[in-house]
Design an enzyme around this catalytic site. Structure first.
Site, PDB file in Angstrom:
ATOM      1  N   LYS A 115       0.817  -1.216   0.000  1.00  0.00           N
ATOM      2  CA  LYS A 115       0.000   0.000   0.000  1.00  0.00           C
ATOM      3  C   LYS A 115       0.843   1.254   0.000  1.00  0.00           C
ATOM      4  O   LYS A 115       0.467   2.265  -0.594  1.00  0.00           O
ATOM      5  CB  LYS A 115      -0.954   0.001   1.204  1.00  0.00           C
ATOM      6  CG  LYS A 115      -2.097  -0.977   1.037  1.00  0.00           C
ATOM      7  CD  LYS A 115      -3.213  -0.706   2.019  1.00  0.00           C
ATOM      8  CE  LYS A 115      -4.343  -1.715   1.843  1.00  0.00           C
ATOM      9  NZ  LYS A 115      -5.293  -1.711   2.933  1.00  0.00           N
ATOM     10  N   LYS A 208      -5.001  -9.803  -7.005  1.00  0.00           N
ATOM     11  CA  LYS A 208      -6.275 -10.101  -6.344  1.00  0.00           C
ATOM     12  C   LYS A 208      -7.332  -9.069  -6.742  1.00  0.00           C
ATOM     13  O   LYS A 208      -6.998  -7.926  -7.081  1.00  0.00           O
ATOM     14  CB  LYS A 208      -6.106 -10.198  -4.826  1.00  0.00           C
ATOM     15  CG  LYS A 208      -5.890  -8.906  -4.138  1.00  0.00           C
ATOM     16  CD  LYS A 208      -5.923  -9.037  -2.626  1.00  0.00           C
ATOM     17  CE  LYS A 208      -5.774  -7.608  -2.117  1.00  0.00           C
ATOM     18  NZ  LYS A 208      -5.599  -7.415  -0.751  1.00  0.00           N
ATOM     19  N   LYS A 211     -10.749  -3.341  -4.317  1.00  0.00           N
ATOM     20  CA  LYS A 211     -11.529  -2.105  -4.417  1.00  0.00           C
ATOM     21  C   LYS A 211     -10.706  -0.998  -5.056  1.00  0.00           C
ATOM     22  O   LYS A 211     -11.249  -0.083  -5.662  1.00  0.00           O
ATOM     23  CB  LYS A 211     -11.898  -1.602  -3.011  1.00  0.00           C
ATOM     24  CG  LYS A 211     -12.827  -2.481  -2.227  1.00  0.00           C
ATOM     25  CD  LYS A 211     -12.959  -1.909  -0.800  1.00  0.00           C
ATOM     26  CE  LYS A 211     -13.469  -2.943   0.182  1.00  0.00           C
ATOM     27  NZ  LYS A 211     -13.126  -2.687   1.576  1.00  0.00           N
TER      28      LYS A 211
HETATM   29  P1  TYM Z   1     -10.939  -5.205   3.541  1.00  0.00           P
HETATM   30  O1  TYM Z   1     -11.940  -4.143   3.804  1.00  0.00           O
HETATM   31  O2  TYM Z   1      -9.845  -4.930   2.584  1.00  0.00           O
HETATM   32  O3  TYM Z   1     -11.653  -6.523   3.060  1.00  0.00           O
HETATM   33  C1  TYM Z   1     -12.742  -7.085   3.752  1.00  0.00           C
HETATM   34  C2  TYM Z   1     -12.644  -8.600   3.734  1.00  0.00           C
HETATM   35  O4  TYM Z   1     -12.659  -9.059   2.385  1.00  0.00           O
HETATM   36  C3  TYM Z   1     -11.566  -9.946   2.174  1.00  0.00           C
HETATM   37  N1  TYM Z   1     -11.106  -9.805   0.774  1.00  0.00           N
HETATM   38  C4  TYM Z   1     -10.998 -10.814  -0.081  1.00  0.00           C
HETATM   39  N2  TYM Z   1     -11.265 -12.137   0.038  1.00  0.00           N
HETATM   40  C5  TYM Z   1     -11.068 -12.914  -1.057  1.00  0.00           C
HETATM   41  N3  TYM Z   1     -10.625 -12.421  -2.243  1.00  0.00           N
HETATM   42  C6  TYM Z   1     -10.354 -11.111  -2.407  1.00  0.00           C
HETATM   43  N4  TYM Z   1      -9.938 -10.639  -3.588  1.00  0.00           N
HETATM   44  C7  TYM Z   1     -10.531 -10.238  -1.295  1.00  0.00           C
HETATM   45  N5  TYM Z   1     -10.362  -8.907  -1.109  1.00  0.00           N
HETATM   46  C8  TYM Z   1     -10.712  -8.664   0.166  1.00  0.00           C
HETATM   47  C9  TYM Z   1     -10.508  -9.490   3.163  1.00  0.00           C
HETATM   48  O5  TYM Z   1      -9.572 -10.517   3.430  1.00  0.00           O
HETATM   49  C10 TYM Z   1     -11.347  -9.125   4.362  1.00  0.00           C
HETATM   50  O6  TYM Z   1     -11.638 -10.286   5.128  1.00  0.00           O
HETATM   51  N6  TYM Z   1      -7.854  -5.094   7.478  1.00  0.00           N
HETATM   52  C11 TYM Z   1      -9.147  -5.543   7.029  1.00  0.00           C
HETATM   53  C12 TYM Z   1     -10.299  -4.976   7.837  1.00  0.00           C
HETATM   54  C13 TYM Z   1     -10.208  -5.186   9.313  1.00  0.00           C
HETATM   55  C14 TYM Z   1     -10.405  -6.412   9.986  1.00  0.00           C
HETATM   56  C15 TYM Z   1     -10.266  -6.106  11.368  1.00  0.00           C
HETATM   57  C16 TYM Z   1     -10.668  -7.717   9.553  1.00  0.00           C
HETATM   58  C17 TYM Z   1      -9.970  -4.235  10.239  1.00  0.00           C
HETATM   59  N7  TYM Z   1     -10.002  -4.787  11.476  1.00  0.00           N
HETATM   60  C18 TYM Z   1     -10.402  -7.101  12.330  1.00  0.00           C
HETATM   61  C19 TYM Z   1     -10.789  -8.715  10.547  1.00  0.00           C
HETATM   62  C20 TYM Z   1     -10.656  -8.388  11.902  1.00  0.00           C
HETATM   63  C21 TYM Z   1      -9.349  -5.073   5.584  1.00  0.00           C
HETATM   64  O7  TYM Z   1      -8.737  -4.159   5.134  1.00  0.00           O
HETATM   65  O8  TYM Z   1     -10.334  -5.720   4.932  1.00  0.00           O
END
Ligand code: TYM
Length: 345
Positions: A115, A208, A211
């Site tokens: 990032k 991957k 967003k």
């Molecule tokens: P975020 O908002 O990027 O994504 C949300 C969830 O979607 C999953 N994900 C995917 N799974 C499969 N294939 C993909 N291409 C893909 N893109 C995203 C992510 O793995 C995630 O589960 N850091 C986290 C948010 C967070 C969080 C937490 C998660 C903050 N605090 C505590 C668990 C526990 C994030 O940026 O997710």
């Protein structure tokens, strides 16, 4: 308070469109885990400002994730659903974890490197300490299980390291204050399973689905209508060969493997079953079947999201109610954590 034994926590950032990767890799698992666990699901708006400080539509984006949660089947009455910034204790515990985590641990985080890109000196300190806030999210509720996609694996390992270090450093105090025998924080179990833990871009099977990818053709958004979904799948990158009759022969064909994985996940079958059904067929036949399936599964969610988004006050009241219930747990944890640290008051 006694340690919970089956509490789930997970979060999604309100930064742009939710896509099929978020749905299959995370949200659908959130829904399934409600059957067997006490669940806490969070729209992590404090994380959303780590990469881009000024967010134009934070309120709207937060409501949209909440709407997607409910439309996908999360029950905010039986479980807890809220947005992170409403519960101040997340920030407080994250500060304490800034003092528990070591520089070397954070410097190893591949997501920060990705990032921050080439200009790491100009990245926010918040982006660097992002995993500490994530650990705080989870451990504030002493969650035992965290369903996520594969890209969060390293962050969950760090969460475990923080919990273990805290338990070790404060072992004596934890006993003295009567807040736990074998440690105060659980060593959380990541739940990363199924055929869609890493859904790839429709335009490039080595990246991957994300967003932040500029091309909208690379992902299927939960807000896409049937025509858009069909068009994106029709134009998805593939190779000229037909589908093989065994999974091994999909190796080295990342785009084909991705589409098979998506089909399997959407239809809740194994990739093996998809291969047996479509062995020998060209993408000209497979893609329309996949598009039909995607539309069938996503259209009801899409329709329900739109309906929910028409009543913002209703979504806000659900998030307020969730925040009040989350706060009760969070305040109790912080009371205990403060006493373990030995702060006055
Ligand atoms: P975020 O908002 O990027 O994504 C949300 C969830 O979607 C999953 N994900 C995917 N799974 C499969 N294939 C993909 N291409 C893909 N893109 C995203 C992510 O793995 C995630 O589960 N850091 C986290 C948010 C967070 C969080 C937490 C998660 C903050 N605090 C505590 C668990 C526990 C994030 O940026 O997710």
């Amino acid at each position: 308070m006694a340690q919970p034994t089956n509490r789930v926590f997970s979060g999604v950032q309100p930064t742009g469109n939710l896509h099929l990767g978020n749905y299959l890799g995370a949200i659908r698992k959130f829904v399934a885990m409600q059957e067997s666990h006490e669940c806490i699901y969070c729209v992590v708006d404090l994380h959303a400002i780590t990469a881009d400080l000024v967010q134009d539509n934070l309120k709207q984006q937060t409501r949209e994730i909440a709407a997607a949660f409910i439309a996908s089947g999360i029950d905010p009455k039986a479980h807890i659903m809220f947005n992170q910034s409403q519960v101040r204790e997340h920030a407080e515990l994250a500060w304490l974890f800034n003092c528990v985590a070591r520089m070397g641990w954070l410097q190893r985080m591949t997501q920060f490197k990705e990032k921050a890109g080439k200009n790491a000196q100009n990245a926010s300190v918040g982006l660097f300490t992002y995993p500490n806030l994530m650990a705080a999210d989870i451990l504030l509720y002493r969650a035992t299980h965290v369903p996520v996609g594969d890209d969060q694996k390293q962050h969950l390992e760090l969460t475990r390291d923080i919990a273990a270090k805290f338990n070790h450093e404060f072992a004596k105090r934890i006993k003295e204050t009567g807040h736990g025998g074998d440690g105060y924080f659980p060593i959380t179990e990541p739940i990363i399973e199924g055929p869609a833990t890493r859904v790839m871009s429709l335009r490039d099977g080595s990246k991957k689905m994300s967003k932040s990818e500029p091309s909208d053709m690379s992902r299927i958004n939960l807000t896409d209508d049937a025509d858009e979904i069909a068009k994106k799948i029709r134009k998805a990158k593939t190779d000229p060969d037909p589908l093989p009759d065994n999974l091994d022969d999909l190796k080295g064909r990342p785009e084909a493997e991705n589409l098979v994985g998506i089909y399997a996940a959407l239809n809740e079958v194994t990739p093996d079953a998809v291969i047996s059904e479509f062995a020998g067929q060209q993408f000209g036949a497979f893609k329309p079947a996949l598009a039909d399936l995607a539309v069938e599964k996503l259209a009801p969610i899409n329709a329900e999201m739109r309906k929910l988004m028409d009543d913002k006050a209703h979504i806000d009241s659900i998030l307020d109610d969730g925040a009040a219930r989350a706060r009760e747990i969070a305040q109790q944890t912080m009371k205990e954590v403060r006493s373990i640290f030995g702060f006055l008051g």
